[in-house]
Enzyme design. Sequence first.
Site, PDB file in Angstrom:
ATOM      1  N   THR A  90       0.826  -1.220   0.000  1.00 29.59           N
ATOM      2  CA  THR A  90       0.000   0.000   0.000  1.00 29.59           C
ATOM      3  C   THR A  90       0.855   1.263   0.000  1.00 29.59           C
ATOM      4  O   THR A  90       0.330   2.362  -0.147  1.00 29.59           O
ATOM      5  CB  THR A  90      -0.911   0.053   1.247  1.00 29.59           C
ATOM      6  N   SER A 117      17.996   1.870   4.547  1.00 26.97           N
ATOM      7  CA  SER A 117      17.800   3.313   4.399  1.00 26.97           C
ATOM      8  C   SER A 117      19.060   4.109   4.701  1.00 26.97           C
ATOM      9  O   SER A 117      19.854   3.739   5.593  1.00 26.97           O
ATOM     10  CB  SER A 117      16.686   3.748   5.363  1.00 26.97           C
ATOM     11  N   GLU A 161      19.050   6.608   6.361  1.00 24.18           N
ATOM     12  CA  GLU A 161      18.929   7.070   7.756  1.00 24.18           C
ATOM     13  C   GLU A 161      19.837   6.242   8.675  1.00 24.18           C
ATOM     14  O   GLU A 161      20.095   6.643   9.806  1.00 24.18           O
ATOM     15  CB  GLU A 161      17.476   6.989   8.232  1.00 24.18           C
ATOM     16  N   TYR A 174      13.818   4.860  14.091  1.00 21.84           N
ATOM     17  CA  TYR A 174      13.674   4.309  12.739  1.00 21.84           C
ATOM     18  C   TYR A 174      15.038   3.863  12.201  1.00 21.84           C
ATOM     19  O   TYR A 174      15.199   2.736  11.720  1.00 21.84           O
ATOM     20  CB  TYR A 174      13.049   5.366  11.815  1.00 21.84           C
TER      21      TYR A 174
HETATM   22  P1  NAP Z   1       5.525   3.826   3.073  1.00 21.38           P
HETATM   23  O1  NAP Z   1       4.858   4.529   1.943  1.00 21.38           O
HETATM   24  O2  NAP Z   1       5.489   4.454   4.428  1.00 21.38           O
HETATM   25  O3  NAP Z   1       4.917   2.355   3.182  1.00 21.38           O
HETATM   26  C1  NAP Z   1       5.114   1.558   4.308  1.00 21.38           C
HETATM   27  C2  NAP Z   1       4.359   0.273   4.122  1.00 21.38           C
HETATM   28  O4  NAP Z   1       4.593  -0.580   5.256  1.00 21.38           O
HETATM   29  C3  NAP Z   1       2.838   0.423   4.018  1.00 21.38           C
HETATM   30  O5  NAP Z   1       2.375  -0.359   2.946  1.00 21.38           O
HETATM   31  C4  NAP Z   1       2.334  -0.132   5.323  1.00 21.38           C
HETATM   32  O6  NAP Z   1       1.059  -0.729   5.240  1.00 21.38           O
HETATM   33  C5  NAP Z   1       3.357  -1.225   5.591  1.00 21.38           C
HETATM   34  N1  NAP Z   1       3.372  -1.686   6.969  1.00 21.38           N
HETATM   35  C6  NAP Z   1       3.404  -0.928   8.095  1.00 21.38           C
HETATM   36  N2  NAP Z   1       3.327  -1.722   9.182  1.00 21.38           N
HETATM   37  C7  NAP Z   1       3.243  -3.004   8.742  1.00 21.38           C
HETATM   38  C8  NAP Z   1       3.122  -4.269   9.379  1.00 21.38           C
HETATM   39  N3  NAP Z   1       3.073  -4.368  10.719  1.00 21.38           N
HETATM   40  N4  NAP Z   1       3.056  -5.374   8.619  1.00 21.38           N
HETATM   41  C9  NAP Z   1       3.096  -5.284   7.255  1.00 21.38           C
HETATM   42  N5  NAP Z   1       3.192  -4.112   6.584  1.00 21.38           N
HETATM   43  C10 NAP Z   1       3.269  -2.983   7.327  1.00 21.38           C
HETATM   44  O7  NAP Z   1       7.064   3.567   2.736  1.00 21.38           O
HETATM   45  P2  NAP Z   1       7.828   3.721   1.321  1.00 21.38           P
HETATM   46  O8  NAP Z   1       8.251   5.135   1.153  1.00 21.38           O
HETATM   47  O9  NAP Z   1       7.068   3.042   0.261  1.00 21.38           O
HETATM   48  O10 NAP Z   1       9.170   2.915   1.636  1.00 21.38           O
HETATM   49  C11 NAP Z   1       9.239   1.504   1.419  1.00 21.38           C
HETATM   50  C12 NAP Z   1      10.335   0.934   2.282  1.00 21.38           C
HETATM   51  O11 NAP Z   1      11.579   1.546   1.962  1.00 21.38           O
HETATM   52  C13 NAP Z   1      10.142   1.164   3.781  1.00 21.38           C
HETATM   53  O12 NAP Z   1      10.668   0.059   4.460  1.00 21.38           O
HETATM   54  C14 NAP Z   1      10.994   2.388   4.063  1.00 21.38           C
HETATM   55  O13 NAP Z   1      11.401   2.435   5.401  1.00 21.38           O
HETATM   56  C15 NAP Z   1      12.141   2.137   3.120  1.00 21.38           C
HETATM   57  N6  NAP Z   1      12.848   3.324   2.647  1.00 21.38           N
HETATM   58  C16 NAP Z   1      12.146   4.345   2.111  1.00 21.38           C
HETATM   59  C17 NAP Z   1      12.829   5.463   1.654  1.00 21.38           C
HETATM   60  C18 NAP Z   1      12.088   6.623   1.017  1.00 21.38           C
HETATM   61  O14 NAP Z   1      12.689   7.687   0.850  1.00 21.38           O
HETATM   62  N7  NAP Z   1      10.841   6.449   0.611  1.00 21.38           N
HETATM   63  C19 NAP Z   1      14.222   5.516   1.745  1.00 21.38           C
HETATM   64  C20 NAP Z   1      14.901   4.425   2.270  1.00 21.38           C
HETATM   65  C21 NAP Z   1      14.210   3.316   2.727  1.00 21.38           C
HETATM   66  P3  NAP Z   1      -0.295   0.025   5.744  1.00 21.38           P
HETATM   67  O15 NAP Z   1      -0.663   1.001   4.669  1.00 21.38           O
HETATM   68  O16 NAP Z   1      -1.279  -1.074   5.880  1.00 21.38           O
HETATM   69  O17 NAP Z   1       0.053   0.709   7.054  1.00 21.38           O
END
Ligand code: NAP
Length: 331
Positions: free
Chosen positions: A10, A127, A129, A151
């Site tokens: 999602t 990440s 971070e 985080y």
């Molecule tokens: P995001 O939009 O915040 O999406 C997070 C996802 O994790 C959502 O689909 C959420 O589902 C799911 N989630 C949360 N709690 C959960 C649980 N207990 N069990 C299963 N699923 C769960 O994050 P994103 O930006 O797409 O990033 C994707 C990944 O890359 C993350 O791990 C993030 O930390 C990492 N990351 C992101 C960035 C960036 O700049 N975007 C950079 C480095 C790393 P719900 O909608 O149901 O809550």
Amino acid sequence: MRRALITGITGQDGRYLAELLHSKNYEVFGLIKGQNNPRIELVQAELPFVELVSGDLQDLSSLVAALEQVQPDEVYNLGAISFVALSFKQAELTANVTGLGVLRLLEAIRMVGGSSGNPVRFYQASSSEMFGKVRESPQIESTAFYPRSPYGCAKVFGHDITVNYRDSYGLFACSGILFNHESPRRGIEFVTRKVTNAVARIKLGLQETLVLGDLEPRRDWGFAGDYVHAMWMMLQQDRPADYVVATGRTHSVRDFVDAAFRHVGLDDWERYLKQDARFFRPSEVDLLVGDATKARTELGWKPEVDFESLVAMMVDHDLKLEARKAGIRQP
Ligand code: NAP
């Protein structure tokens, strides 16, 4: 057809990755948590080809069941509590989902195995971070970690346990150390999307001010649609490894705000801005900039969308979205 399971379906990256894998003829499965997840409808409308499977990164048995059902060739672990500010308020939850969740998924993979006895290939969303109070610039794969938030700490555990399971059990497990990446699908709680949405609303006369915390932190911002290609490429290599994925260019939050306002012709934007101490982090990460030489040379990956185009893409999307919601006709 290869089968891929995506946790975090999602979220921003899950949706771009699902589209990419679908275009490559994968059968795509997405893990959905909760009893009545409000974002199911969004995923079903945007990505009708994705088959949803229930499961939660906090619940090992649900992950085992999901793997047994899907029998994937590739697993992409994108699920996380990913918002740094929330991680300070819900540190234990963050450690449990973002950190221990990785261990549970790796254990489930070890227990169930892959389709037709083939080993599962695993991608962990690590990440920048993790570099936090950076030890050197730019940051590369071997730069020491110094996380500055719950985080970041949870992501360090997720990264280390991924490397450990690769070393200990010979799993094909890769950790992608991705620097910030944004898009029109970014959650509204993140600073970039908060800015582009507020700028759109101010331009349309729907909002008067943009309230932010610190404007000085610098980030290496890329486009999420580019970054999911790197995730996939990592799992197509002969050997598993870890890669930094970044643009190599850094901008401050102030630069982002400036570019967004200028894009809609509001050059005197300081008058719309308010700062509020509530939006400052207890401990900040001042400067992140990555060196993606390894990803470029070994994977052949490079970013396509530059900073200015990214900001423009997000502002234009929010202008359309907010105008539609308010019933305003756009030229
Ligand atoms: P995001 O939009 O915040 O999406 C997070 C996802 O994790 C959502 O689909 C959420 O589902 C799911 N989630 C949360 N709690 C959960 C649980 N207990 N069990 C299963 N699923 C769960 O994050 P994103 O930006 O797409 O990033 C994707 C990944 O890359 C993350 O791990 C993030 O930390 C990492 N990351 C992101 C960035 C960036 O700049 N975007 C950079 C480095 C790393 P719900 O909608 O149901 O809550």
